[in-house]
Design a protein around this motif. Sequence first.
Motif: not given
Length: 241
Positions: A99-101, A118, A133, A136-137, A140
Amino acid sequence: MIDKNKKMEILEGARRWFREVIAKNHIRNTLKLTNPKEFNIHPFLASYLANFLSGNSNPTNIAKALVYPRVLGTSITTSFGQNIQSFTSVLLDAFGSTTSGIDIEFIDQVDGYKKYCQLKSGPNTINKDDVETIAEHFKGVINLARTNNKRIPRDDMIVGVVYGTKNDLSSHYRRITYQYDYPVYAGEDFWLRLTGDSNFYHDLIEAIGSVALESDFSSDLEYVIKELSETEEIKKLSNIM
């Protein structure tokens, strides 16, 4: 909770990871420091710092003032931070995320819910821009899940800080929680959620610390300082004083 055999396997893996990744990189980067071009030398401060450290600004002490901060701080701290994701992904059942981020995904051993995490290495390793950042991740990921008819609660989007405590966290980490409502778990709390073992964090510190017994690099460090001190650039700095 991980069983005893699995725990010992992970701790031995931690020793191996630190020895083969962090220590080897540290040694390789240190050996490069015979070249003055490896430093961003401040001509106004080099001699002062040498004198502050050792009482005079001869070439050897200037070399020490340049080398010590790099090898005892910046170099290994950067290496640890850059490689920590590979450590957790390889050694633990915390799978690298596609998954992005998101760095890793795992089942929280405290509450039983899947976490999207993260990873950050320490309690002072993000800046003001990183906060937005991260937020936002996470936003999203939640929105993408919603379009796929899947609900991810905000509490399951987390930041995991590998070492430190909640009280150590910088104001930037605190903003992630207080402004954006995403949990940040640090040190013992993070590892408990990842492994289910309340002693794991301290056992991990001890395991990695045991590599120190193998890490006597003092004679090689003396060689690096000697070679650096004999370069024309360092001799010129010494002659300024």
